[in-house]
Design an enzyme around this catalytic site. Structure first.
Site, PDB file in Angstrom:
ATOM      1  N   HIS A 542       3.761  -0.480  -4.689  1.00 18.38           N
ATOM      2  CA  HIS A 542       3.480   0.760  -5.427  1.00 18.38           C
ATOM      3  C   HIS A 542       3.014   0.479  -6.856  1.00 18.38           C
ATOM      4  O   HIS A 542       3.439  -0.583  -7.563  1.00 18.38           O
ATOM      5  CB  HIS A 542       4.341   1.863  -5.336  1.00 18.38           C
ATOM      6  CG  HIS A 542       5.663   1.448  -5.733  1.00 18.38           C
ATOM      7  ND1 HIS A 542       6.169   2.097  -7.024  1.00 18.38           N
ATOM      8  CD2 HIS A 542       6.671   0.878  -5.387  1.00 18.38           C
ATOM      9  CE1 HIS A 542       7.307   1.730  -7.444  1.00 18.38           C
ATOM     10  NE2 HIS A 542       7.853   0.898  -6.530  1.00 18.38           N
ATOM     11  N   CYS A 561      11.652  -2.452  -4.332  1.00 20.58           N
ATOM     12  CA  CYS A 561      10.267  -2.404  -4.004  1.00 20.58           C
ATOM     13  C   CYS A 561       9.393  -3.176  -4.796  1.00 20.58           C
ATOM     14  O   CYS A 561      10.003  -3.655  -6.035  1.00 20.58           O
ATOM     15  CB  CYS A 561       9.818  -1.084  -3.839  1.00 20.58           C
ATOM     16  SG  CYS A 561       9.939  -0.232  -2.516  1.00 20.58           S
TER      17      CYS A 561
END
Length: 644
Positions: A542, A561
């Protein structure tokens, strides 16, 4: 399945339907929140931050930190590492072979005599009879092997009572080929002693026939057992990564061991077959070439302390060695600019101001931030690891590659955590390479592979329970309305939005029956887009509002992440479109788009990895996983060492 967040008005209806299915219990509430907030995909990632769960345990573990559950002392812990213990070897039970009925003698027929070296591939009643006669030589034989190998060995020879590796009274050429391949295991980073089999000497014209038959049948079984071990190690690795830590998650690679022996009994291309069991990709081959080169090379005479930390004005006896190494690698441009300076201060131990521009320049040339501070990353970049360290990194990388598919796929996304990079590779070409931020050492990114599913534009961030409990809950107990002011939504077990200030946050510990999500905004933790590949670790790629992180050399800074410096470029690559198209999509608020092609993504961990030209680069073991893998390999070696 489309995202449920597209229209807030449908949420109560969806929630009501979900509750009819799952019930309004606290246990099912979190499943509903995941469906509502997790990106619209069942079991989809929940956010940037949750650490991956243990493979064989609960998603997260609640760990008391002292005090009662309602006192706020409960924490949700990350996965752990385990002390690796290899399964013990078992003694092969040959009793079932002895009980197998002998072959029936067929009616005489005229057949063309078999060539000596083809006899094993054309079983006859005569060779069957010889094998049955030889079985008696297994009485009292102590052959140890892995449990599944021992089982396969007995099963195969019970169904196929004949020699594979013996013709007449000698080991045949196929046996010789197999033994040679096993002896070359070191070229693959394996240990030849794990596959050692003594080949009987060539048959003499006279001697004890029974003793010779006994020797041959024992050799037959030993070689088959070690060949099966070799094939399994080549295909899947020597250790089970999932037993090392909850951060690893790899599917089991099926192996039909009886089928392996059957194939070897019907092919003369033994070497070709055994070598084909290794990963068949360019990266594996490049690492093998690097290993061979390292093993043949001399140790670097200049070895600088890898933990050196030196700032301007300080002194160290390691400095002259570092300067000598820098001087030996100068190109014409750098030599013209800094050669004279290096020559003047080559033997001094003080880090004088004149040397600072030199260090800054070589740091920048190596792709680092030129801050002039000589630390472990600078030493690693300018000097490199020792020969022994490089060999170990390459051997570890070869082992880890065996956990992955033999064909890595094209196109594919490859994230190498120690390199802090993410690449899009298509048709053998690295079409995009971007800096990446990965999990901190306390919130490590898992090692696994999956498939890209979709791109989410202007995403919501569903706050995972680990972040809600560990980081938000203490503040919410002091300030219940914090979420209302900070751009978050709170939903109860029925899918109804409620004010954060109305919740008695002090009444909950690790199990909070509310879902929390952050609305799309410039401050959203996921930035302007995320790229999903549904997995139980709640990890995806992301954007991020924290752009400054990409300027750092050490980028283990997230909650787990993978943050991308060029998220638009990666989104365009996986969707097979242009960056302009991505920019246009972002103008229209929250939406999603499915990735229609099959694109595997590897969230990988390699401290030695080849670039697209085959040149191996080395990186720091940021999570100390190489050390843990070496411990697992050592455990396996210890179990195998007494094997006969």
């Amino acid at each position: 399945m489309k995202f449920l967040e597209n229209k807030a008005t449908v949420m109560p209806l969806v929630a009501a339907a979900a509750m009819l299915t799952f019930g309004a219990t606290q246990a099912s509430a979190q499943g509903l929140f995941e469906m509502l907030f997790g990106g619209g995909i069942k079991r989809a990632p929940q956010g940037d931050f949750p650490p991956p769960p243990s493979r064989n345990g609960p998603k997260y573990k609640a760990k008391p930190n002292g005090g009662s559950k309602r006192s706020g002392a409960v924490q949700i812990s990350s996965p752990s590492y385990y002390t690796y213990k290899s399964d013990p070897l078992v003694r092969v039970n040959f009793a079932a072979l002895a009980a197998t009925p002998g072959p029936r003698m067929p009616l005489p027929e005229i057949v063309e005599p078999a060539k000596p070296q083809d006899a094993a591939f054309q079983p006859s009643s005569a060779t069957n009879a010889a094998f049955h006669e030889a079985i008696a030589g297994l009485d009292g034989y102590e052959l140890f092997a892995e449990k599944d190998i021992a089982k396969a060995l007995v099963a195969y020879y019970s169904a196929n009572p004949d020699f594979i590796w013996v013709t007449g009274t000698s080991a045949n050429s196929r046996a010789q080929d197999a033994v040679r391949v096993l002896g070359e295991a070191a070229s693959y980073g394996l240990t030849p002693a794990d596959y050692l089999v003594e080949v009987p000497e060539a048959s003499a014209s006279t001697g004890d026939a029974d003793a010779r038959l006994k020797e041959l049948v024992r050799f037959e079984m030993a070689l088959s057992a070690r060949v099966l071990r070799y094939v399994r190690d080549a295909q899947s690795g020597r250790v089970d990564p999932n037993r090392m830590t909850g951060y690893y998650d790899f599917p089991v690679k099926p192996l039909d061991m009886e089928g392996v022996l059957k194939t070897l009994a019907h092919t003369q291309q033994v070497r070709t077959y055994l070598e084909s069991r290794h990963p068949q990709n360019a990266e594996y081959q490049a690492l093998r070439v690097e290993l061979e080169s390292l093993q043949a090379s001399a140790e670097d005479e200049i070895v600088v302390d890898p933990k050196l930390l030196l700032k301007p004005g300080q002194s160290s006896p390691e400095l002259p060695k570092l300067l000598t190494k820098i001087a030996s690698n100068l190109d014409d441009e750098m030599g013209g600019a800094y050669g004279e300076t290096l020559a003047r201060f080559a033997t001094g131990e003080e880090y004088v101001p004149e040397l600072v521009p030199v260090i800054e320049a070589v740091q920048k040339k190596a792709g680092m931030k030129g801050d002039g501070v000589i630390g472990p990353r600078t030493v690693a970049a300018l000097v490199g690891a020792s020969k022994a360290d490089k060999i170990q990194k390459v051997q570890v990388a070869l082992e880890e590659l065996r956990w992955l598919p033999s064909d890595l796929g094209s196109p594919r996304v490859f994230i190498n955590q120690p390199a802090f990079t993410a690449s899009y590779i298509d048709n053998g070409e690295e079409k995009l390479k971007t800096r990446a931020v990965i999990g901190r050492t306390t919130n490590q990114t898992a090692f696994f592979y999956d498939k890209i599913k979709q791109v989410d534009f202007h995403p919501y961030w569903g706050v995972p329970q680990s972040i809600l409990v560990n980081e938000m809950l203490p503040r919410l107990r002091r300030d219940p309305g914090y979420l209302d002011r900070a751009g978050y939504e709170v939903v109860n077990a029925r899918g109804k939005r409620i004010p954060s200030s109305s919740v008695n946050w002090g009444g909950y510990g690790a199990n909070i029956p509310y879902g929390v999500r952050q609305l799309p905004s410039e401050a959203n933790a996921l930035g302007e887009l995320k790229i999903l590949f549904p997995n139980k670790h709640a990890i995806y790629m992301h954007d991020t509002p924290q752009k400054s992180f990409f300027k750092r050399d050490m980028r283990a800074l997230s909650h787990g992440c993978v943050r991308l410096q060029d998220p638009r470029g990666m989104a365009a690559a996986v969707l097979g479109t242009s960056v302009d198209y991505i920019a246009e999509k972002l103008k229209h608020g929250h939406s999603t788009e499915d990735v229609t092609r099959t694109i595997p993504v590897y969230v990988a961990y390699f401290t030695a990895w080849p670039d697209m030209a085959g040149n191996v680069e080395y990186f720091n073991d940021i999570y100390d996983r190489d050390t843990r893998l070496q411990q697992a390999i050592d455990s396996t070696e210890a179990v195998r060492s007494p094997a006969s």
